[in-house]
Design an enzyme around this catalytic site. Structure first.
Site, PDB file in Angstrom:
ATOM      1  N   SER A  46      -0.638   1.086   0.131  1.00  0.00           N
ATOM      2  CA  SER A  46      -0.666   0.805   1.568  1.00  0.00           C
ATOM      3  C   SER A  46       0.671   0.410   2.155  1.00  0.00           C
ATOM      4  O   SER A  46       0.881   0.579   3.355  1.00  0.00           O
ATOM      5  CB  SER A  46      -1.690  -0.304   1.861  1.00  0.00           C
ATOM      6  OG  SER A  46      -2.984   0.100   1.459  1.00  0.00           O
ATOM      7  N   SER A  47       1.592  -0.129   1.390  1.00  0.00           N
ATOM      8  CA  SER A  47       2.835  -0.639   1.960  1.00  0.00           C
ATOM      9  C   SER A  47       3.995  -0.353   1.023  1.00  0.00           C
ATOM     10  O   SER A  47       3.815  -0.085  -0.170  1.00  0.00           O
ATOM     11  CB  SER A  47       2.738  -2.151   2.223  1.00  0.00           C
ATOM     12  OG  SER A  47       2.585  -2.860   1.016  1.00  0.00           O
TER      13      SER A  47
END
Length: 689
Positions: free
Chosen positions: A21-22
């Site tokens: 996600s990041s």
């Protein structure tokens, strides 16, 4: 192998979707990446020989706010019927929002593609599996919302206590106990203080920026790693320093909010600033500020007042209109607007037409602004004259202080540049001289640092010389300033005059008295006093500006011996201007003569009436021009000299007198033999012609 996997599935390729996600997870959660890539072995065990890995969405969230090219490519391949199975470590890797999740499940159902995770195989064409996939998709979305909600609430509670500090702005450092303290670098501190000092003196963000650019001063900025570097300031840099509460010693959080909007069918995130009453936390005096909180609040009011919005006057600009944004119509209570007209756009006019624009009603009032501005300026001068000497002394001291501040900033820059040069020299000395690839680069950096030092030393020398040219303020120098304000005012900077007016005047209520043909002004001073001023209204065809009588009389006399082109040159050389402040040209002199019925120059009439200049008169009586001029200045001979830097005008009749005869006799009696013949002597001074 699962019985849900059929031959038609194995005949097509399988696609493995890998996502985190990041960027932080991509850099630090490496074990998760390994587990996701290990899903290739599971696909091979299930019978697939061709497995395509899609990992281009690493570092992208699946919440639906970011475009995921890898996911879109995978869905497109499924739609084309080329994929027998799509796999991920957990199905939550595919999507965390219902829109994209349901799209993927429905497409797989239509083309008969199975979904595979670490635990099981899902066949979307089976109702039980489709129900299970729908529940998992809802749970994935809910789980993300729950995690986000917990994280946001924890951050908010910490922010309400003033303990949440993400990054320290330039000029501050974050301590271990989550507080802010000033940067120990004095150069950084003084640069930020100078921004506030200049704004306090100038009152405009843009003019503060221009002051830094004019003197070539730099401002500090932070890199993403928190390192300080110096760069040319921009408007956003100065505005951020002046409007950030952290520089006023306050802790603030929740100043902006993010909203989602769709553009071209794609979600986009937009950040917008919230009003102060909607901020999550604002705690004054939380740490040491560069200005106190009251001064910071005053700065915000000044910046807000500089915006021309909602009837506000706005920041002073370069236009000549003195009352721009201050006039209010007495009839409809609307602010008057300003228009510049004329061929040169130098004639200002105030109008009130809001009722006509908004409601279709007749226009209220309109009038020329030159006389109105002059009347208000006279009222302002009467108010400021008692404090003129004190204000002038303070202004001189501030001017000296500004020069000293620039000099101090340059000296700090020089100290930093010398340190950089010494550091570059140490790096060059520590390098291996045989490794020319490294030594040449270090030598170039050292030379650049030395050039920077030399440039700053030169600028400091120039600034020191300019500062030395400003003598200290002495009260006796300004004893006559109170009476000279009226002569200084027309030549002052337009922005300065507007700032003075806005400091003293709140607004001016204006109306037109048609019966008396007057403009009625009610000045509302900042102290609460009201003054009524009546200004005669200019009639149609009447010019508000007039050529000075001195210029008209000079043209009347010079027309006897000079053509219009030469008259224009003489007027310009004596710093005389037209009524509108323009330079004289041949056409303007001709127009002035025609308006005042002054005869045009004629050589025949000049000879008939006997008009001569100094050179011609001296030759006529047989003396030198200097002798004749000294006689005229002594009062022995009559002549006209309309302008100090212009020609003398003689008449033949004034040279046929006893005084002229005696002058000629005395001159011839003591005349010696000149070393240079008179015919070869010349002069460029018009006063000797």
């Amino acid at each position: 192998m699962s019985d849900k996997i059929q031959a038609q599935h194995l005949a097509r390729k399988a696609m493995l979707y890998v996502r985190q996600s990041s960027a932080y997870q991509v850099s630090h959660n490496l074990e998760s990446q390994k587990l996701q890539y290990a899903m290739q072995d599971r696909l091979h065990q299930l019978g697939w020989h061709e497995v395509e890995v899609i990992d281009e969405d690493l570092g992208r969230s699946a919440a639906g706010t970011q475009t995921r090219s890898g996911f879109e490519r995978m869905v497109a391949e499924v739609c084309l019927g080329r994929v027998g199975a799509v796999a991920a470590r957990e199905v939550s890797r595919f999507a965390r929002n219902s829109r994209e999740w349901q799209q993927l499940v429905e497409v797989c159902r239509v083309v008969d593609t199975v979904l595979i995770d670490q635990e099981t195989v899902y066949a979307p064409r089976l109702s039980n599996d489709r129900l299970l996939l729908g529940l998992k998709g809802s749970l994935n979305e809910y789980e993300l919302d729950l995690l986000r909600q917990r994280s946001v609430e924890a951050r908010r509670e910490k922010a309400r206590r003033g303990e949440l500090i993400i990054t320290a702005p330039v000029g501050y450092r974050k301590t271990e106990d989550q507080r802010l303290e000033k940067d120990p670098d004095l150069r950084v501190q003084e640069a930020i203080r100078s921004v506030f000092r200049q704004f306090a003196a100038i009152g405009s963000v843009r003019q503060t920026l221009l002051w830094f650019l004019e003197h070539g001063l730099q401002l500090p900025a932070c890199t993403p790693r928190g390192e300080i570097h110096w760069k040319r300031p921009y408007y956003g840099t100065v505005y951020q320093i002046l409007t950030s509460p952290v520089y006023g010693g306050a802790y603030a959080y929740g100043k902006t909010e993010s909203t989602i909007y769709y553009e071209g069918g794609e979600p986009r995130k937009r950040d917008q600033r919230k009003p102060r009453d909607q901020w999550l936390a604002l705690i004054p005096n939380a740490h040491e500020g560069y200005v106190d909180w009251d001064e910071f609040e005053r700065i915000q009011r000044v910046i807000h007042a500089n915006v021309r919005l909602g009837g506000q006057a706005g920041a002073p600009k370069n236009g000549e209109a003195l009352l721009s944004g201050l006039l209010r119509c007495r009839r409809c209570a609307s602010k008057l607007t300003l228009h510049y007209t004329g061929n040169q756009y130098d004639a200002l006019r105030y109008t009130c037409h809001r009722a006509w624009l908004d409601k279709g009603q007749p226009r209220c009032i309109a009038f020329g602004g030159t006389r109105v501005d002059a009347a208000v300026a006279q009222a302002v001068l009467r108010v400021v004259q008692p404090a003129a000497i004190e204000a002038a002394i303070v202004a001189r001291e501030e001017e000296v202080h500004k020069h000293d501040e620039v000099l101090a900033a340059l000296q700090r820059d020089l100290q930093a540049a010398r340190y950089a040069a010494q550091r570059a020299q140490k790096q060059y000395d520590a390098a291996d001289p045989d490794n020319r690839l490294v030594a040449d680069e270090l030598e170039r950096r050292w030379n650049d640092a030395l050039v920077r030092v030399e440039e700053l030393e030169s600028r400091i020398g120039q600034q020191s010389y300019a500062s030395g040219q400003l003598p200290p303020a002495q009260p006796e120098e300004f004893t006559e300033l109170a009476t000279a304000l009226e002569s200084i005012w027309p030549h002052a900077d337009a922005r300065l005059k507007k700032r003075i007016v806005r400091t003293l005047i709140h607004e001016v209520v204006v109306d037109v008295d048609d019966t008396a043909s007057e403009i009625v002004l009610v000045i509302h001073w900042k102290g609460g006093v009201h003054t009524e001023v009546r200004v005669p209204r200019r009639r149609r065809g009447q010019n508000a500006t007039h050529t000075s009588p001195e210029a008209i009389d000079a043209v009347r006399q010079l027309a006897r011996i000079c053509p219009d082109l030469l008259i224009a040159s003489v007027l310009n050389r004596n710093d005389l201007r037209t009524g509108r402040g323009n330079f004289w040209t041949q056409e303007r002199v001709t127009s002035l003569r025609s308006h005042h019925q002054i005869p045009v120059y004629s050589s025949e009439r000049r000879a008939a009436e006997g008009w001569m200049n100094l050179t011609e008169a001296a030759a006529f009586i047989g003396v030198s021009p200097k002798t004749l001029r000294l006689a005229v200045e002594g009062g022995d001979i009559t002549a006209e000299h309309p302008l100090s830097n212009g020609p003398w005008i003689f008449n033949r009749n004034s040279l046929n007198t006893i005084a002229v005869t005696e002058l000629v006799a005395r001159t011839r009696a003591r005349r010696g033999r000149p070393e240079i013949p008179t015919a070869q002597q010349g002069s460029l001074d018009l006063s000797t012609t």
